[in-house]
Design an enzyme around this catalytic site. Structure first.
Site, PDB file in Angstrom:
ATOM      1  N   CYS A  74      64.567  25.573 -28.707  1.00  0.00           N
ATOM      2  CA  CYS A  74      63.413  26.231 -28.100  1.00  0.00           C
ATOM      3  C   CYS A  74      63.082  27.538 -28.828  1.00  0.00           C
ATOM      4  O   CYS A  74      63.964  28.381 -29.020  1.00  0.00           O
ATOM      5  CB  CYS A  74      63.693  26.526 -26.629  1.00  0.00           C
ATOM      6  SG  CYS A  74      62.350  27.414 -25.805  1.00  0.00           S
ATOM      7  N   CYS A  80      63.611  33.700 -22.823  1.00  0.00           N
ATOM      8  CA  CYS A  80      63.375  33.010 -21.559  1.00  0.00           C
ATOM      9  C   CYS A  80      64.652  32.934 -20.729  1.00  0.00           C
ATOM     10  O   CYS A  80      65.757  32.838 -21.258  1.00  0.00           O
ATOM     11  CB  CYS A  80      62.850  31.600 -21.857  1.00  0.00           C
ATOM     12  SG  CYS A  80      62.621  30.587 -20.390  1.00  0.00           S
ATOM     13  N   CYS A  83      66.857  28.458 -19.547  1.00  0.00           N
ATOM     14  CA  CYS A  83      68.070  27.786 -20.047  1.00  0.00           C
ATOM     15  C   CYS A  83      69.114  28.838 -20.425  1.00  0.00           C
ATOM     16  O   CYS A  83      68.774  29.959 -20.795  1.00  0.00           O
ATOM     17  CB  CYS A  83      67.770  26.946 -21.278  1.00  0.00           C
ATOM     18  SG  CYS A  83      66.689  25.546 -20.993  1.00  0.00           S
ATOM     19  N   CYS A 160      57.710  23.221 -22.512  1.00  0.00           N
ATOM     20  CA  CYS A 160      59.104  23.512 -22.204  1.00  0.00           C
ATOM     21  C   CYS A 160      59.911  22.262 -22.531  1.00  0.00           C
ATOM     22  O   CYS A 160      59.592  21.170 -22.051  1.00  0.00           O
ATOM     23  CB  CYS A 160      59.248  23.901 -20.727  1.00  0.00           C
ATOM     24  SG  CYS A 160      60.957  24.108 -20.184  1.00  0.00           S
ATOM     25  N   GLN A 282      65.146  15.298  -6.164  1.00  0.00           N
ATOM     26  CA  GLN A 282      65.931  15.625  -7.354  1.00  0.00           C
ATOM     27  C   GLN A 282      65.016  15.718  -8.574  1.00  0.00           C
ATOM     28  O   GLN A 282      64.191  14.834  -8.810  1.00  0.00           O
ATOM     29  CB  GLN A 282      67.007  14.565  -7.592  1.00  0.00           C
ATOM     30  CG  GLN A 282      68.081  14.520  -6.525  1.00  0.00           C
ATOM     31  CD  GLN A 282      69.086  15.673  -6.637  1.00  0.00           C
ATOM     32  OE1 GLN A 282      68.971  16.542  -7.498  1.00  0.00           O
ATOM     33  NE2 GLN A 282      70.065  15.676  -5.754  1.00  0.00           N
ATOM     34  N   GLU A 332      67.746  16.725   8.983  1.00  0.00           N
ATOM     35  CA  GLU A 332      67.162  17.696   8.043  1.00  0.00           C
ATOM     36  C   GLU A 332      66.401  18.750   8.833  1.00  0.00           C
ATOM     37  O   GLU A 332      65.658  18.425   9.767  1.00  0.00           O
ATOM     38  CB  GLU A 332      66.223  16.981   7.066  1.00  0.00           C
ATOM     39  CG  GLU A 332      65.412  17.884   6.172  1.00  0.00           C
ATOM     40  CD  GLU A 332      66.262  18.802   5.299  1.00  0.00           C
ATOM     41  OE1 GLU A 332      65.997  20.021   5.315  1.00  0.00           O
ATOM     42  OE2 GLU A 332      67.183  18.303   4.632  1.00  0.00           O
ATOM     43  N   ASP A 377      75.034  17.066   1.565  1.00  0.00           N
ATOM     44  CA  ASP A 377      74.344  17.456   0.334  1.00  0.00           C
ATOM     45  C   ASP A 377      73.566  18.735   0.625  1.00  0.00           C
ATOM     46  O   ASP A 377      72.335  18.742   0.673  1.00  0.00           O
ATOM     47  CB  ASP A 377      73.414  16.331  -0.130  1.00  0.00           C
ATOM     48  CG  ASP A 377      72.761  16.629  -1.477  1.00  0.00           C
ATOM     49  OD1 ASP A 377      73.159  17.618  -2.130  1.00  0.00           O
ATOM     50  OD2 ASP A 377      71.844  15.886  -1.870  1.00  0.00           O
ATOM     51  N   CYS A 404      75.732  21.230  -5.422  1.00  0.00           N
ATOM     52  CA  CYS A 404      75.075  21.817  -6.593  1.00  0.00           C
ATOM     53  C   CYS A 404      75.673  23.169  -6.955  1.00  0.00           C
ATOM     54  O   CYS A 404      75.145  23.871  -7.815  1.00  0.00           O
ATOM     55  CB  CYS A 404      73.571  21.938  -6.365  1.00  0.00           C
ATOM     56  SG  CYS A 404      73.130  22.977  -4.954  1.00  0.00           S
TER      57      CYS A 404
END
Length: 448
Positions: A74, A80, A83, A160, A282, A332, A377, A404
């Site tokens: 990139c 940036c 990442c 991107c 996702q 949820e 999750d 995550c």
């Protein structure tokens, strides 16, 4: 007294990676974080901040280079904040992410368990199906892109490398329309202006653009739609989301349909899903299928089980499990996600499932069932301890935890083990190549 001084330069041997992908080393047994440095490197680094237990340093030069260091693809990578690991080979990223999970589980969770090799991607570029870019105006010039590292300065970009190519086209087209129609740009300092963010979502041959505004009034909205459709003739949905609050939350609660459909469709495995602007889905579809299959394999359902998915979102995991279970419940707290989940169940002809809007800690005891398997999750903050204690009282034979965040996973695994469970195996999955993030699936078995 600290062994380092502000603005002084030191030789640091890097031994690991921190939670945000920065190099971690020590000087006289004092921890130093060096952004851009990699394990097995010796670097010269300038101390920029000193805390009680660690210091932060700027990479000046590399004395000994890691064999895993590569040239980032990139052109704005160093500016940036999107990442963190493009300078590390992809093979080494997968190893580092596994180690991150191991370190969290052993240090935070105090658990000794098998952590398998990270499941990666054959092609790790252009994977994100969702784009959220801030809009800014600097010296009269419209800027759209990622925030610069540790700031709210917008790095202008036309593409991107981790975004789906369709999102790049939405970005480029929206920028041209914004400029040509002189749409007022929101200013974070004065709170004047209208356009705050643009969001693109890519589904199964369908695309969505969401214009996030600071007010309900969007001048020339019909002309905006007309201009966007002219350049994006295949776009499925154009919507306006209103976010009036003076904070960093991207989306507000109210959304107006400007053109097309309210939702777009995407597919994971054999299931089709309807996705609205505020729905959780996702962002890496191909890896999500692997993630869900691992979770399903860990559960080892025989068709007789009652399953509860305690953070079901739009019902993706719930539907995967329902197909192999006697009955599945999805809980949820976000009401719009539950409506999407119900629609997803109808569209996929899954009838042995029920979706309930509310807090899992409150809903679980009211269901009046004894679940065989509970799926967790949660968001990055992990599970509220009330939810974990409730699960402990219900005593399902298995818990499948999809995480995550390795740190909160480790914390929650420790709590569950105290409440009568044993962690049997953990499988990391790389959902976000070239970033420091890693997802994991853990299997816990009831022991008491």
């Amino acid at each position: 007294m600290k062994p380092v001084k502000l603005n002084d330069i030191y030789d640091i041997k890097i031994t690991g990676l921190g939670s945000n992908g920065e190099g971690v080393g020590r000087f006289d047994d004092f921890t130093i974080f060096v952004e851009g440095a990699l394990p097995d490197e010796i670097v010269k680094a300038k101390i920029t901040s000193i805390k009680n237990n660690y210091a932060i340093a700027q990479l000046i030069s590399i004395t000994k280079r890691s064999s895993d260091r590569v040239e980032p693809r990139c052109p704005i990578y160093n500016e940036c904040g999107g990442c963190q690991l493009q300078h590390l080979s992809y093979t080494a990223q997968l190893k580092a992410k596994r180690q991150k999970v191991i370190d969290s589980i052993t240090r935070i969770g105090k658990i000794n368990v098998e952590v398998k090799k990270t499941v990666g991607m054959a092609n790790a570029w252009n994977y994100r199906n969702k784009m959220q870019f801030p809009v800014n105006r600097v010296n009269g010039q419209v800027k759209i892109g990622c925030f610069a590292k540790s700031s709210h300065n917008v790095i202008d970009t036309d593409s991107c490398l981790i975004q789906r190519i369709e999102n790049d086209k939405i970005l480029q087209t929206t920028r041209r329309v914004i400029k040509s129609l002189k749409i007022p740009i929101y200013d974070e300092d004065t709170h004047k202006g209208i356009l705050r963010h643009i969001m693109g979502r890519v589904g199964l041959d369908e695309t969505m653009l969401v214009l996030v505004t600071a007010s309900e009034n969007l001048p020339n909205s019909k002309l905006i739609v007309q201009s966007l459709r002219k350049e994006l003739p295949k776009i499925t949905s154009i919507q306006q989301n209103i976010q009036k609050q003076h904070n960093n939350v991207i989306l507000g609660r109210k959304t107006k349909l400007l053109y097309g459909q309210n939702t777009i469709r995407d597919k994971i495995g054999d299931f089709n899903f309807n996705i609205s602007p505020r729905s959780f889905f996702q962002v890496n579809t191909s890896q999500a299928e692997k993630l869900y299959q691992i979770a399903l394999d860990f559960a080892d359902l025989k068709g007789r089980e009652i399953v509860v998915d305690a953070f079901c979102g739009t019902g993706t995991i719930t539907l995967f499990f329902a197909r192999h279970a006697k009955y599945a419940y999805g809980i949820e707290i976000v009401s719009s996600a539950i409506e999407d989940a119900k629609l997803n169940a109808r569209n996929n002809h899954v009838r042995n499932v029920q979706f309930i809007n509310g807090d899992a800690a409150i809903i679980l005891p009211k269901l009046g069932i004894k679940p065989d398997v509970i799926v967790l999750d949660p968001p990055r903050a992990g599970c509220d301890e009330k939810v974990l204690r409730t699960i402990g009282r219900l005593k399902p034979s298995k818990i499948v935890y999809v995480s995550c965040n390795p740190a909160t996973l480790a914390r929650d695994l420790n709590i569950l083990e105290v409440n009568g469970y044993k962690t049997k195996i953990v499988q990391p999955v790389d959902m976000f190549p070239f970033t420091a993030h890693v997802e994991s699936v853990a299997l816990l078995i009831k022991t008491l």
